[in-house]
Scaffold this active site. Structure first.
Site, PDB file in Angstrom:
ATOM      1  N   TRP A   1       0.813  -1.220   0.000  1.00  0.00           N
ATOM      2  CA  TRP A   1       0.000   0.000   0.000  1.00  0.00           C
ATOM      3  C   TRP A   1       0.846   1.270   0.000  1.00  0.00           C
ATOM      4  O   TRP A   1       0.466   2.272  -0.605  1.00  0.00           O
ATOM      5  CB  TRP A   1      -1.026  -0.013   1.151  1.00  0.00           C
ATOM      6  CG  TRP A   1      -2.152  -0.935   0.793  1.00  0.00           C
ATOM      7  CD1 TRP A   1      -2.437  -2.146   1.348  1.00  0.00           C
ATOM      8  CD2 TRP A   1      -3.089  -0.758  -0.286  1.00  0.00           C
ATOM      9  NE1 TRP A   1      -3.498  -2.732   0.697  1.00  0.00           N
ATOM     10  CE2 TRP A   1      -3.920  -1.905  -0.313  1.00  0.00           C
ATOM     11  CE3 TRP A   1      -3.319   0.232  -1.234  1.00  0.00           C
ATOM     12  CZ2 TRP A   1      -4.953  -2.080  -1.234  1.00  0.00           C
ATOM     13  CZ3 TRP A   1      -4.349   0.067  -2.163  1.00  0.00           C
ATOM     14  CH2 TRP A   1      -5.155  -1.073  -2.156  1.00  0.00           C
TER      15      TRP A   1
ATOM     16  N   ASP B   1      -1.463   6.922   7.167  1.00  0.00           N
ATOM     17  CA  ASP B   1      -2.572   6.088   6.699  1.00  0.00           C
ATOM     18  C   ASP B   1      -2.742   4.967   7.732  1.00  0.00           C
ATOM     19  O   ASP B   1      -1.896   4.086   7.846  1.00  0.00           O
ATOM     20  CB  ASP B   1      -2.226   5.519   5.316  1.00  0.00           C
ATOM     21  CG  ASP B   1      -3.243   4.499   4.813  1.00  0.00           C
ATOM     22  OD1 ASP B   1      -4.192   4.176   5.546  1.00  0.00           O
ATOM     23  OD2 ASP B   1      -3.080   4.024   3.670  1.00  0.00           O
TER      24      ASP B   1
ATOM     25  N   LYS C   1     -12.124  -2.017   7.668  1.00  0.00           N
ATOM     26  CA  LYS C   1     -11.341  -3.012   8.409  1.00  0.00           C
ATOM     27  C   LYS C   1     -11.913  -3.143   9.825  1.00  0.00           C
ATOM     28  O   LYS C   1     -12.328  -4.204  10.234  1.00  0.00           O
ATOM     29  CB  LYS C   1      -9.877  -2.597   8.535  1.00  0.00           C
ATOM     30  CG  LYS C   1      -9.205  -2.165   7.252  1.00  0.00           C
ATOM     31  CD  LYS C   1      -9.073  -3.275   6.255  1.00  0.00           C
ATOM     32  CE  LYS C   1      -7.991  -2.987   5.244  1.00  0.00           C
ATOM     33  NZ  LYS C   1      -8.452  -3.028   3.866  1.00  0.00           N
TER      34      LYS C   1
END
Ligand SMILES: Cc1ncc(COP(=O)(O)O)c(C=O)c1O
Length: 377
Positions: A103, A173, A197
């Site tokens: 990511w 993040d 999540k």
């Protein structure tokens, strides 16, 4: 009702009480007398939903008054661009990034569209099996900001410390570990995390940002990347994902009322992860954890078996026993168990039990019996 044990990397497991409350609201929200999906985002009821969700994030995380909390769209991916546009567009400054996994690799090209990016460290050549130590990070003192990802969802690598340099804005993040543990919010300038999540359904992204940043936002950004209208309009600048935000509110109430807050949540998450990592460590190499021990994630446990064939067989057998979502990410294969907030200790025990039995079938001589405390018998 038969419920599979859900180890999906996201959208992932949700608390049963939240799903039940959400399904009742889908049919009828008693305070309004309408189904949730048919209530206007301009109604006073929805304004209260946003205000309570904001207040609960503030309370759970201890967000100081000089920070705003907004619920946005476009996923964490839009934040890759929004952060860089906010601080870099037209300035000539550069930003520091670290490349610690799938990511953080994905966010680089988006940031590079907005300005100069310096990559302080990359784990790519080593195959993203560890995170950098502080001594490997040579931060610039004149960077517009430093960006990192607190938990690499694919590789299962998590920072267990604060990273960055005093005097340089810190942007993080936290998509895959937000609200899984307490965080010192005032050490960050921007925290962003999508919901799917630990917090609710896909479709909403939470951004926590320091008030003073708003004054420096360049004019001319697309409204969806400019934090100001969203702050001013309390997350209803345009039509927000009302369903997703409402379910986030239900999950926040669950975190406060049923779990008892983030310190308790972290304790539970540590117990779940310990069970599974102990099993990997005591499997005599049958299960191979991917991440270096010091950087192991409490949220995503990525591991391998010695052949792809065995991994396929593992997945088929696991699903036949109601253990779902254990396939590794398409970029690196293997296996991954995601242990987000709503995954129960009981589900992890069932998984560990399955894994021990699987090992005994494949490699009886290497299998050892581990009890729930992690002790080998
Ligand atoms: C840490 C992290 N950042 C960013 C993303 C991308 O998020 P989105 O799909 O919401 O844009 C993901 C996706 O899983 C992620 O795990």
């Amino acid at each position: 009702m038969l419920r599979a044990h859900n180890f999906s990397a996201g959208p992932g497991e949700m608390p049963l009480s939240v799903l039940e409350a959400a399904s009742r609201a889908l049919l009828n929200v008693p305070e309004v007398g309408l189904p949730l999906l048919g209530i206007s985002h301009r109604s006073s009821w929805f304004k209260d939903v946003v205000a309570e969700a904001e207040q609960l994030v503030r309370e759970l995380l201890g967000v100081p008054k000089h920070y705003h909390i907004v619920f946005l769209q476009g996923g964490a991916t839009l934040q890759f661009s929004a952060v860089a546009a906010t601080f870099l567009r037209g300035t000539g400054f550069h930003a520091d990034y670290i490349q610690t996994g799938y990511w953080s690799e994905k966010c680089l090209p988006e940031a590079q569209k907005e300005g100069n990016i310096r990559i302080l460290w990359s784990g790519e050549n080593e195959g993203y099996i560890r995170l950098p130590s502080d001594s490997e990070l040579n931060f610039s003192e004149d960077a517009a900001y430093f960006h990192y990802i607190s938990n690499e969802t694919v590789e299962g690598l998590q920072f267990h410390r604060l990273v960055g340099r005093e005097g340089v804005r810190r942007v993080c993040d936290m998509s895959s570990d937000f609200l899984s543990q307490p965080v010192e919010v005032d050490k960050f300038d921007i925290i962003y995390a999508h919901a799917q999540k630990n917090l609710g359904p896909a479709g909403v992204t939470i951004v926590v940002l320091r008030d003073e940043l708003l004054a420096g936002i360049p004019e001319g950004l697309p409204a969806m990347m400019d934090y100001r209208p969203h702050v001013e309009m309390h997350s209803v600048f345009n039509t927000p994902p009302t369903f997703a935000i409402y379910v986030v509110l239900l999950t926040l109430r669950w975190l406060r009322d049923e779990i008892g807050g983030l310190t308790q949540m972290k304790r539970i998450n540590e117990s779940k992860a310990r069970l599974l990592y102990d099993l990997l460590d005591q499997s005599a190499g049958f299960y191979r954890g991917r991440a270096g021990k010091a950087d192991r994630s409490l949220m995503n446990v990525s591991f391998n078996l010695s052949t792809c064939g065995m991994e396929k067989d593992f997945l088929i057998k696991a699903e036949s026993q109601g253990l779902y979502g254990l396939e590794g990410h398409r970029s690196c294969g293997g296996l991954r168990a995601s242990l987000y907030n709503a995954v129960t200790l009981e589900s992890v025990e069932v998984l560990c039990d399955f894994m021990q039995k699987f090992q005994s079938e494949y490699a009886p001589s290497s299998a050892s019996k581990i009890d729930n405390t992690g002790a080998v018998r």
